[in-house]
Design an enzyme around this catalytic site. Structure first.
Site, PDB file in Angstrom:
ATOM      1  N   ASN A 165       0.962  -1.051   0.081  1.00 47.81           N
ATOM      2  CA  ASN A 165       0.039  -0.071   0.146  1.00 47.81           C
ATOM      3  C   ASN A 165       0.889   1.283   0.244  1.00 47.81           C
ATOM      4  O   ASN A 165       1.389   1.453   1.238  1.00 47.81           O
ATOM      5  CB  ASN A 165      -0.819   0.043   1.285  1.00 47.81           C
ATOM      6  CG  ASN A 165      -1.914   1.240   1.440  1.00 47.81           C
ATOM      7  OD1 ASN A 165      -1.898   1.906   0.510  1.00 47.81           O
ATOM      8  ND2 ASN A 165      -2.632   1.254   2.483  1.00 47.81           N
ATOM      9  N   TRP A 166       1.002   1.934  -1.112  1.00 44.99           N
ATOM     10  CA  TRP A 166       1.935   2.931  -1.343  1.00 44.99           C
ATOM     11  C   TRP A 166       1.364   4.256  -0.748  1.00 44.99           C
ATOM     12  O   TRP A 166       2.058   5.250  -0.403  1.00 44.99           O
ATOM     13  CB  TRP A 166       2.283   3.250  -2.626  1.00 44.99           C
ATOM     14  CG  TRP A 166       3.279   2.256  -3.416  1.00 44.99           C
ATOM     15  CD1 TRP A 166       3.557   1.077  -2.750  1.00 44.99           C
ATOM     16  CD2 TRP A 166       3.633   2.150  -4.548  1.00 44.99           C
ATOM     17  NE1 TRP A 166       4.612   0.373  -3.599  1.00 44.99           N
ATOM     18  CE2 TRP A 166       4.402   1.028  -4.778  1.00 44.99           C
ATOM     19  CE3 TRP A 166       3.462   3.155  -5.805  1.00 44.99           C
ATOM     20  CZ2 TRP A 166       5.033   0.765  -5.999  1.00 44.99           C
ATOM     21  CZ3 TRP A 166       4.150   2.849  -6.765  1.00 44.99           C
ATOM     22  CH2 TRP A 166       4.898   1.523  -7.208  1.00 44.99           C
ATOM     23  N   LYS A 167       0.135   4.182  -0.427  1.00 43.99           N
ATOM     24  CA  LYS A 167      -0.657   5.352   0.219  1.00 43.99           C
ATOM     25  C   LYS A 167      -0.317   6.642  -0.822  1.00 43.99           C
ATOM     26  O   LYS A 167      -0.179   6.528  -1.952  1.00 43.99           O
ATOM     27  CB  LYS A 167      -0.162   5.592   1.516  1.00 43.99           C
ATOM     28  CG  LYS A 167      -0.553   4.385   2.522  1.00 43.99           C
ATOM     29  CD  LYS A 167      -0.077   4.496   4.022  1.00 43.99           C
ATOM     30  CE  LYS A 167      -0.412   3.453   4.769  1.00 43.99           C
ATOM     31  NZ  LYS A 167      -0.209   3.477   6.082  1.00 43.99           N
ATOM     32  N   HIS A 223      -9.598   0.967   4.995  1.00 43.57           N
ATOM     33  CA  HIS A 223      -8.245   1.188   5.610  1.00 43.57           C
ATOM     34  C   HIS A 223      -8.443   2.198   7.043  1.00 43.57           C
ATOM     35  O   HIS A 223      -9.653   3.098   6.730  1.00 43.57           O
ATOM     36  CB  HIS A 223      -7.323   1.898   4.809  1.00 43.57           C
ATOM     37  CG  HIS A 223      -5.985   1.882   5.334  1.00 43.57           C
ATOM     38  ND1 HIS A 223      -5.596   3.051   6.139  1.00 43.57           N
ATOM     39  CD2 HIS A 223      -4.987   1.180   5.214  1.00 43.57           C
ATOM     40  CE1 HIS A 223      -4.311   2.455   6.260  1.00 43.57           C
ATOM     41  NE2 HIS A 223      -3.909   1.461   5.796  1.00 43.57           N
ATOM     42  N   GLU A 255      -6.969   4.684   8.083  1.00 48.24           N
ATOM     43  CA  GLU A 255      -6.925   5.916   7.645  1.00 48.24           C
ATOM     44  C   GLU A 255      -8.076   6.371   6.978  1.00 48.24           C
ATOM     45  O   GLU A 255      -8.190   7.764   7.334  1.00 48.24           O
ATOM     46  CB  GLU A 255      -5.371   6.131   6.786  1.00 48.24           C
ATOM     47  CG  GLU A 255      -4.251   6.075   7.766  1.00 48.24           C
ATOM     48  CD  GLU A 255      -3.081   5.447   6.773  1.00 48.24           C
ATOM     49  OE1 GLU A 255      -2.801   5.575   5.587  1.00 48.24           O
ATOM     50  OE2 GLU A 255      -2.294   4.979   7.565  1.00 48.24           O
ATOM     51  N   GLU A 315      -5.512  -4.871  10.738  1.00 47.52           N
ATOM     52  CA  GLU A 315      -4.439  -3.652  10.923  1.00 47.52           C
ATOM     53  C   GLU A 315      -4.582  -3.425  12.360  1.00 47.52           C
ATOM     54  O   GLU A 315      -5.412  -2.313  12.267  1.00 47.52           O
ATOM     55  CB  GLU A 315      -4.593  -2.936   9.957  1.00 47.52           C
ATOM     56  CG  GLU A 315      -4.164  -3.730   8.636  1.00 47.52           C
ATOM     57  CD  GLU A 315      -3.517  -2.634   7.411  1.00 47.52           C
ATOM     58  OE1 GLU A 315      -2.303  -2.716   7.088  1.00 47.52           O
ATOM     59  OE2 GLU A 315      -4.341  -1.723   7.121  1.00 47.52           O
ATOM     60  N   GLY A 373       2.243   2.357  10.750  1.00 44.13           N
ATOM     61  CA  GLY A 373       3.240   3.349  10.774  1.00 44.13           C
ATOM     62  C   GLY A 373       3.818   3.913  11.764  1.00 44.13           C
ATOM     63  O   GLY A 373       4.301   5.028  11.856  1.00 44.13           O
ATOM     64  N   SER A 384       3.289  -1.897  10.301  1.00 42.53           N
ATOM     65  CA  SER A 384       4.716  -1.871  10.535  1.00 42.53           C
ATOM     66  C   SER A 384       5.556  -3.328  10.362  1.00 42.53           C
ATOM     67  O   SER A 384       6.281  -3.822  11.348  1.00 42.53           O
ATOM     68  CB  SER A 384       4.991  -1.560  12.082  1.00 42.53           C
ATOM     69  OG  SER A 384       4.463  -0.099  11.927  1.00 42.53           O
ATOM     70  N   GLY A 394       2.817  -1.081   4.371  1.00 40.74           N
ATOM     71  CA  GLY A 394       2.861   0.301   4.020  1.00 40.74           C
ATOM     72  C   GLY A 394       4.256   0.675   3.827  1.00 40.74           C
ATOM     73  O   GLY A 394       4.778   0.443   2.664  1.00 40.74           O
ATOM     74  N   GLY A 395       4.772   1.457   4.874  1.00 39.11           N
ATOM     75  CA  GLY A 395       6.141   2.055   4.718  1.00 39.11           C
ATOM     76  C   GLY A 395       7.250   1.091   4.415  1.00 39.11           C
ATOM     77  O   GLY A 395       7.815   1.566   3.134  1.00 39.11           O
TER      78      GLY A 395
HETATM   79  P1  PGA Z   1       2.787   0.305   7.683  1.00 40.03           P
HETATM   80  O1  PGA Z   1       1.303   0.203   6.977  1.00 40.03           O
HETATM   81  O2  PGA Z   1       3.357  -1.053   7.194  1.00 40.03           O
HETATM   82  O3  PGA Z   1       3.380   1.629   7.410  1.00 40.03           O
HETATM   83  O4  PGA Z   1       2.296   0.396   9.128  1.00 40.03           O
HETATM   84  C1  PGA Z   1       0.309  -0.439   6.871  1.00 40.03           C
HETATM   85  C2  PGA Z   1      -0.879  -0.194   6.231  1.00 40.03           C
HETATM   86  O5  PGA Z   1      -1.242   1.060   6.637  1.00 40.03           O
HETATM   87  O6  PGA Z   1      -1.443  -0.797   5.448  1.00 40.03           O
END
Ligand code: PGA
Length: 248
Positions: free
Chosen positions: A9-11, A94, A96, A165, A171, A211, A232-233
């Site tokens: 997930n590149w966001k 998600h 977010e 998640e 993050g 993470s 994500g990251g």
């Molecule tokens: P993260 O993000 O790996 O940066 O914690 C995961 C996600 O939001 O899907």
């Protein structure tokens, strides 16, 4: 044995050039065929990334879709547009989106309905907040978030992937321990058996997100109820992402 799914997930990250470079580096790597890789770039880069991955095993996902089918909804990208553009997956729910964009269960249900009607495969995200975990209500919260699955007909494990998640791990660099994650994944599988069906529960892909890094991926994937990750990251660094894929 269920295959592993690793989704990136590149966001709202990468420029066009960075995205192209990142996918090129990932394509130079290799991984076992039992590991299915999905990449979710920002909307505007979907066509560019689609072109880059066309002869590869990587699948394409959007990060969201509109709760509306079509019409006067400035800025919205509909499920129909994604399916028309041959995007295979869409990430929905998600944390977010839920927290920063006030996405309610009602909105989420509308999105899921439209996505499924358009033949998109869904990566359905859910998970508890830090306070909820501290209070010990994390299992109840997750069960509540899963409840909407009862309203979905004909759920198929290949087309409806789940991603647990915990919000406190996204993050933050703080990961759920493999034991904490496994405990929740086992709970989710049990819930799926009664909410959907024992067959779906057995076949369902339940990804962990929060993470995930090269140094913790293997111990998470060794758990019997963890079928991969939503990353994500660490998905923004080709080396790290390839190490995670190869742990899968
Ligand atoms: P993260 O993000 O790996 O940066 O914690 C995961 C996600 O939001 O899907």
């Amino acid at each position: 044995m269920r295959p592993t799914i690793i989704a990136a997930n590149w966001k709202s990250n990468t420029s066009k050039a960075e995205g192209k470079h990142l996918i090129k580096q990932i394509l130079q790597g290799s991984w076992p065929s039992s590991c299915h890789v999905i990449v979710a770039p920002p909307f505007v880069y979907l066509p560019i990334i689609q072109e880059a991955i066309q002869d590869s095993a990587i699948m394409l996902s959007a990060q969201d879709c509109s709760e509306y089918d079509n019409g006067a909804y400035t800025g919205q990208v509909s499920a129909k547009m994604l399916s028309d553009s041959k995007v295979e997956y869409v990430i929905l729910g998600h944390s977010e989106r839920r927290a920063l964009f006030n996405e309610s269960d009602e909105t989420l249900k509308a999105k899921i309905g439209l996505a499924r009607a358009q033949g998109l495969k869904v990566i359905f995200c859910f998970g508890e907040q830090l306070e909820e975990r501290k209070m010990g209500s994390h299992f109840v919260i997750v069960s509540e978030q899963l409840a909407l699955l009862a309203e979905l007909d004909d759920l198929d494990a290949e087309d409806f992937v789940l991603a647990y998640e915990p919000v406190w791990a996204i993050g933050t660099g703080e990961t759920a321990s493999p034991e904490q994650a496994e405990e929740m994944h086992a709970h989710i599988r049990e819930e799926l058996s009664s909410i959907v069906s024992p067959k779906f529960s057995e076949q369902a892909f339940i990804l962990y997100g929060g993470s995930v890094k090269p140094n913790n991926a293997q111990s998470l994937f060794d758990m019997p109820n963890i079928d991969g990750a939503l990353v994500g990251g660490a998905s923004l660094q080709a080396d790290d992402f390839l190490k995670i894929i190869n742990a899968g």
